[in-house]
Scaffold this motif. Structure first.
Motif: not given
Length: 149
Positions: A75-80, A84-89
């Motif tokens: 899963i590739v996350a970019f832009g907004p 998803l991949l921030l540790k506090n999500n």
């Protein structure tokens, strides 16, 4: 004369090795999927909670259908979508669970720089790629299926 030829070849070989070492994409932490018959890259570029849930559910469904030894998923996350991949999500535990089953999570370095984020801001299972779009292009050129839910 022979020494100069050998020395020149050695210098060229070392220069090529250095070039390949420093220009190759970093995929530290990537799991090996030697027996995978299917390769799927998912895009998440939307930061909304429903979109995040959708991409995670789609990836989990693909994993469940094929089994962890027969499919490789990233899963590739970019832009907004990098949210998803921030540790506090809110999906952090699900992300860690999916990673334990073999799903990889790639964070776009370009987006991280724009948002002044570091690796420490990310879920610990995420690995950083130079660019999200570039990672998807690379995976497609390797024959991966591309999905944008």
């Amino acid at each position: 004369m022979m020494y100069k030829t050998f020395h020149s070849r050695l210098v060229i070989a070392l220069a090529m090795l250095a070039f390949l070492t420093f220009t190759a994409p970093s995929h530290a932490g990537m799991q090996s999927h030697a027996f995978a018959n299917h390769h799927v890259v998912f895009q998440i570029s939307n930061g909304s909670a429903p979109e995040q849930q959708l991409v995670l559910a789609n990836a989990a469904n693909v994993l469940k259908y094929f089994g962890p030894t027969k499919v490789q998923i990233e899963i590739v996350a970019f832009g907004p979508g990098l949210r998803l991949l921030l540790k506090n999500n809110v999906h952090s535990k699900m992300i860690q669970s999916l990673h334990a089953e073999g799903i990889e999570f790639a964070a776009c370095h370009n987006t991280m720089m724009k948002l002044h984020l570091t690796k420490a801001d990310l879920n610990p299972v995420a690995h950083v790629v130079p660019g999200g779009v570039i990672e998807i292009m690379r995976r497609e050129s390797e024959g991966w299926n591309y999905i944008r839910p």
